[in-house]
Design a protein around this motif. Structure first.
Motif, PDB file in Angstrom:
ATOM      1  N   ARG A  67      -2.036  -4.150 -11.028  1.00  0.00           N
ATOM      2  CA  ARG A  67      -2.370  -4.977  -9.702  1.00  0.00           C
ATOM      3  C   ARG A  67      -1.342  -5.606  -8.617  1.00  0.00           C
ATOM      4  N   VAL A  68      -0.444  -6.129  -9.090  1.00  0.00           N
ATOM      5  CA  VAL A  68       0.548  -6.903  -8.514  1.00  0.00           C
ATOM      6  C   VAL A  68       1.615  -5.844  -7.809  1.00  0.00           C
ATOM      7  N   PHE A  69       1.938  -4.852  -8.420  1.00  0.00           N
ATOM      8  CA  PHE A  69       2.687  -3.813  -7.927  1.00  0.00           C
ATOM      9  C   PHE A  69       1.994  -2.928  -6.847  1.00  0.00           C
ATOM     10  N   ARG A  70       0.538  -2.748  -7.099  1.00  0.00           N
ATOM     11  CA  ARG A  70      -0.254  -2.123  -6.165  1.00  0.00           C
ATOM     12  C   ARG A  70      -0.397  -2.841  -4.972  1.00  0.00           C
ATOM     13  N   GLN A  71      -0.556  -4.124  -5.083  1.00  0.00           N
ATOM     14  CA  GLN A  71      -0.644  -4.878  -3.780  1.00  0.00           C
ATOM     15  C   GLN A  71       0.658  -5.122  -2.969  1.00  0.00           C
ATOM     16  N   ALA A 128       2.283   0.648 -15.930  1.00  0.00           N
ATOM     17  CA  ALA A 128       1.882  -0.232 -14.701  1.00  0.00           C
ATOM     18  C   ALA A 128       2.520   0.300 -13.254  1.00  0.00           C
ATOM     19  N   ILE A 129       3.960   0.398 -13.269  1.00  0.00           N
ATOM     20  CA  ILE A 129       4.752   0.694 -12.432  1.00  0.00           C
ATOM     21  C   ILE A 129       4.088   2.338 -12.000  1.00  0.00           C
ATOM     22  N   LEU A 130       3.915   3.266 -12.761  1.00  0.00           N
ATOM     23  CA  LEU A 130       3.557   4.538 -12.445  1.00  0.00           C
ATOM     24  C   LEU A 130       2.249   4.716 -11.859  1.00  0.00           C
ATOM     25  N   ARG A 131       1.325   3.949 -12.345  1.00  0.00           N
ATOM     26  CA  ARG A 131      -0.034   3.727 -11.890  1.00  0.00           C
ATOM     27  C   ARG A 131       0.113   3.353 -10.340  1.00  0.00           C
ATOM     28  N   ALA A 132       0.767   2.344  -9.960  1.00  0.00           N
ATOM     29  CA  ALA A 132       0.769   1.694  -8.851  1.00  0.00           C
ATOM     30  C   ALA A 132       1.648   2.730  -7.916  1.00  0.00           C
ATOM     31  N   SER A 133       2.266   3.642  -8.296  1.00  0.00           N
ATOM     32  CA  SER A 133       3.161   4.766  -7.479  1.00  0.00           C
ATOM     33  C   SER A 133       2.237   5.508  -6.834  1.00  0.00           C
ATOM     34  N   ALA A 134       0.768   5.395  -7.114  1.00  0.00           N
ATOM     35  CA  ALA A 134      -0.090   6.192  -6.350  1.00  0.00           C
ATOM     36  C   ALA A 134      -0.522   5.520  -5.138  1.00  0.00           C
ATOM     37  N   PHE A 135       0.078   4.544  -4.947  1.00  0.00           N
ATOM     38  CA  PHE A 135      -0.679   3.646  -3.710  1.00  0.00           C
ATOM     39  C   PHE A 135       0.492   3.215  -2.721  1.00  0.00           C
ATOM     40  N   GLY A 136       1.717   3.845  -2.961  1.00  0.00           N
ATOM     41  CA  GLY A 136       2.823   3.636  -2.014  1.00  0.00           C
ATOM     42  C   GLY A 136       3.903   4.285  -2.312  1.00  0.00           C
ATOM     43  N   ASN A 137       5.016   3.643  -1.809  1.00  0.00           N
ATOM     44  CA  ASN A 137       6.176   4.196  -1.736  1.00  0.00           C
ATOM     45  C   ASN A 137       7.365   3.415  -2.876  1.00  0.00           C
ATOM     46  N   ILE A 138       7.007   3.814  -4.319  1.00  0.00           N
ATOM     47  CA  ILE A 138       7.487   2.917  -5.301  1.00  0.00           C
ATOM     48  C   ILE A 138       8.638   3.784  -5.875  1.00  0.00           C
ATOM     49  N   ARG A 139      10.009   2.990  -6.182  1.00  0.00           N
ATOM     50  CA  ARG A 139      11.022   3.530  -7.017  1.00  0.00           C
ATOM     51  C   ARG A 139      11.206   2.685  -8.085  1.00  0.00           C
TER      52      ARG A 139
END
Ligand code: PEP
Ligand code: MG
Length: 297
Positions: A67-71, A128-139
């Motif tokens: 949730r934090v990473f997605r936000q 958690a990081i991978l799942r959040a990566s569906a919602f933005g530009n995560i590295r």
């Protein structure tokens, strides 16, 4: 050509040969990110995730971290969000996860070493990081890599998490970029080889300085020896950037030196692509960089 061009409300910085220089933020959580965005951050170069684990009774769950990473990814709205995996140990401890007593904690079971020793803990965070990566530009950024074995082991756990999510049908960014911190001299010396195995570098000058000069970054008694502008440190930095570019990957700096006015001209001449600094240092860093670029002309 102009060093500065206007783009929306935030002026983008370009070098004389037209390369865009990114000024991003180091954050420890969502509050930092709000401030960073107000101050004109063009992304997050370092999310220090250890703060999600500190000052609490128990381990944060996968859902909580997700949730934090997605936000954060959503707040950044397409701008890059570089999430560093847990860097605990050294000077940082957790009340609910007792670490062994060590004579030299900064040379001991810290960061990636601890995560590889406790894969269950590591997997919770990677999922958690991978799942959040569906919602933005995560590295993803791995800290404290000193050997190829560690990098390969970390990548293997990441691959395992990806196939788990595939099996579960959970979406994630299949092209997620994976990088490593260059903050241990062995990694800087072998940057040419490491560059072939990651998508980007981020130079951590705080640790790189302490490990290169054998001067504890927390110890006042040796603070005069702790010099990120020492020629040995600067040579490791320029070699790292050169190796990155020879292998066509970008190089960021997220250590304190990135916001040091004295280093701006040198780092630009070395070809550093991204400067990641604390939210309060963004405006000043932009000024230093613009000034250093202007003086070169
Ligand atoms: C560094 O070592 O320069 C760095 C950015 O990481 P930290 O300060 O969190 O160790
Ligand atoms: Mg570090």
């Amino acid at each position: 050509s102009a060093a500065v061009q206007t783009a929306g409300s935030c002026r983008e910085i370009f070098t004389a040969d037209g390369k865009r220089i990114l000024v991003a933020a180091n954050i420890g959580g969502i509050d930092d990110l709000s401030l960073a965005l107000q101050n004109g951050a063009e992304g997050v170069g370092l999310f220090r995730t250890e703060f999600l684990y500190m000052n609490r009774e128990k381990m944060p769950t996968e859902e909580e971290q997700f949730r934090v990473f997605r936000q954060a990814a959503q707040m950044l709205n397409g701008k890059p969000l570089t999430i560093r995996t847990l860097d605990i140990g050294g000077d940082k401890s957790l009340p609910y996860f007792p670490l062994p007593k060590e004579a030299n904690p900064f040379l001991g079971l810290r960061a990636i070493r601890l995560c590889l020793k406790h894969p269950a803990l590591f997997k919770v965070q990677l999922r958690a990081i991978l799942r959040a990566s569906a919602f933005g530009n995560i590295r993803i950024l791995f800290p404290m890599i000193s050997s190829f074995g560690e990098l390969n082991a970390a990548k293997k756990v990441l691959t395992h998490c990806k196939s788990q999510l595939d099996a579960e049908g959970s979406p994630y960014d299949r092209n997620i970029q994976t990088g490593m911190m260059i903050e241990i001299p062995s990694a800087a010396v072998l940057a040419e080889e490491f560059a072939k195995q990651v998508d980007f570098f981020s130079i951590g000058t705080n640790d790189l300085t302490q490990y290169t000069l054998a001067a504890d970054r927390m110890n006042e008694a040796v603070s005069e020896l702790y010099d990120p502008m020492h020629p040995a440190v600067l040579r490791l930095i320029s070699g790292t950037i050169t190796a990155a570019h020879r292998n066509a990957i970008p190089c960021c700096m997220c250590g304190e030196l990135a916001s040091d006015e004295r280093a701006a001209a040198t780092l630009l001449a070395d070809g550093l692509d991204e400067f990641s600094v604390s939210p309060g240092a963004i405006a000043d860093t932009r000024c230093h960089l613009i000034q250093a670029l202007g003086e070169k002309r």
